[in-house]
Design an enzyme around this catalytic site. Structure first.
Site, mmCIF file in Angstrom:
data_model
loop_
_atom_site.group_PDB
_atom_site.id
_atom_site.type_symbol
_atom_site.label_atom_id
_atom_site.label_comp_id
_atom_site.label_asym_id
_atom_site.label_seq_id
_atom_site.Cartn_x
_atom_site.Cartn_y
_atom_site.Cartn_z
ATOM 1 N N CYS A 196 -50.646 9.185 13.600
ATOM 2 C CA CYS A 196 -49.799 7.986 13.611
ATOM 3 C C CYS A 196 -50.211 7.048 12.484
ATOM 4 C CB CYS A 196 -49.908 7.279 14.963
ATOM 5 S SG CYS A 196 -49.004 5.723 15.036
ATOM 6 N N CYS B 51 -50.125 3.335 13.492
ATOM 7 C CA CYS B 51 -51.260 2.936 14.325
ATOM 8 C C CYS B 51 -52.536 2.765 13.510
ATOM 9 C CB CYS B 51 -51.519 3.987 15.412
ATOM 10 S SG CYS B 51 -50.083 4.460 16.389
ATOM 11 N N ASP B 52 -52.817 3.737 12.656
ATOM 12 C CA ASP B 52 -54.134 3.810 12.030
ATOM 13 C C ASP B 52 -54.164 3.563 10.526
ATOM 14 O OD1 ASP B 52 -55.238 4.439 14.519
ATOM 15 O OD2 ASP B 52 -54.799 6.575 14.259
#
Length: 300
Positions: free
Chosen positions: A129, A132-133
């Site tokens: 992701c 997300c990261d």
């Protein structure tokens, strides 16, 4: 006993619950994560008619709208559905739920590369992701593996955060839409590596330090120095818990009719977990609307 249990709180599931409850049905939505499904992993929604919005924002709007007509949301990982004819029993952990109808909208999960180092470094340099990261890799170098829409979208997104993006493509061409390829070509910090496939992940001081790739033709190995790896090589349906019902095809996708009903009467499905040609937010909401409205009509 409730009228409808929706399994999965992505666009398909939330829309099914919205349409069903708005038409007078009672519904419980079960999910093991945050409402919105993959919308929460999408930076920008650009192809949902009338909406240009960040994925998590659209997810929350759908969730609030769904609950506004009386749907209940509960946390739970569904492990089994029992078909009792006129009603169904849904098992989620230690809890069981009963309903006349069930709508399955569990979606898909990211396919792993299956190479040495991947599982060990998952969450520690290997991520599925970018939204997300991505910020963890600010001003660093990352590799994106894949040549489809998801891989190119994530590469473009990451290019605005990191110093350098290496895109690893197994084939000699991209499978992404031309619109995305045009955006990709405008980025000067994205380097393409065609006819390459991941072989293993190098780790130094318990951190990802390189991706070993093989030439697809010669087999020659080379290493791309990198701080992070983002595989986007495909998706698999999350349908293992219903395989015993005989409603999935050889690829694991659930087969449905024009009302989104499976071969088991009273069990419906929609969204990415179903056998279809186009898996997008707009087609997921279409499935949910059809099923939710149809289920509500069966109760009258």
């Amino acid at each position: 006993m409730t009228d409808l249990i929706v399994i999965g709180a992505g666009p398909a599931g939330l829309t099914a619950a919205l349409y069903a409850t708005r038409a007078g049905a009672s519904a419980i939505v079960l999910d093991g994560g945050a409402p919105g499904g993959k919308l929460n992993l999408t930076a920008e929604i650009e192809n949902y008619p009338g909406v240009i919005q960040k994925g998590p924002e659209l997810a929350y709007s759908m969730y609030e709208q769904c609950l506004s007509f009386g749907a209940q949301y509960e946390y739970g990982e569904v492990t089994q559905i029992e078909d009792k004819g006129e009603h169904k029993i849904v098992h989620a952990g230690e809890k069981t739920y009963e309903a006349q109808y069930v709508f399955i909208a569990t979606g898909t999960k990211e396919r792993h590369m299956g190479i040495p180092g991947e599982e060990e470094m998952s969450g520690r340099g290997v991520s599925y992701c970018a939204v997300c990261d991505g910020p963890f890799f600010k001003n660093k170098t990352v590799c994106v593996v894949g040549g489809g829409n998801s891989a190119i979208e994530e590469s473009i997104y990451l290019s605005d955060i990191v110093e350098k993006v290496h895109v690893i493509v197994r084939r000699d061409v991209l499978r992404a839409d031309q619109y995305l390829i045009s955006k990709l070509n405008q980025k000067d910090n994205i380097e393409m590596h065609y006819l390459k496939k991941p072989v293993s992940i190098e780790v130094t001081d318990n951190k990802v330090s390189g991706l070993v790739v093989a030439d697809s033709k010669s087999g020659e190995l080379s290493t791309i120095p990198t701080n992070g790896i983002f595989p986007f090589i495909g998706l698999d349906p999350m349908s293992g818990f219903v395989k015993d019902l005989g409603i999935v095809n050889e690829q694991g996708y659930i087969e449905v009719d024009e009302n989104q009903e499976t071969s088991v009467k009273g069990i419906f499905a929609g969204g990415d977990v179903t056998a279809k040609h186009l898996r997008q937010v707009v087609t997921a909401t279409n499935d949910g609307a059809i099923a939710g409205q149809y289920i509500a009509s069966l109760l009258k």
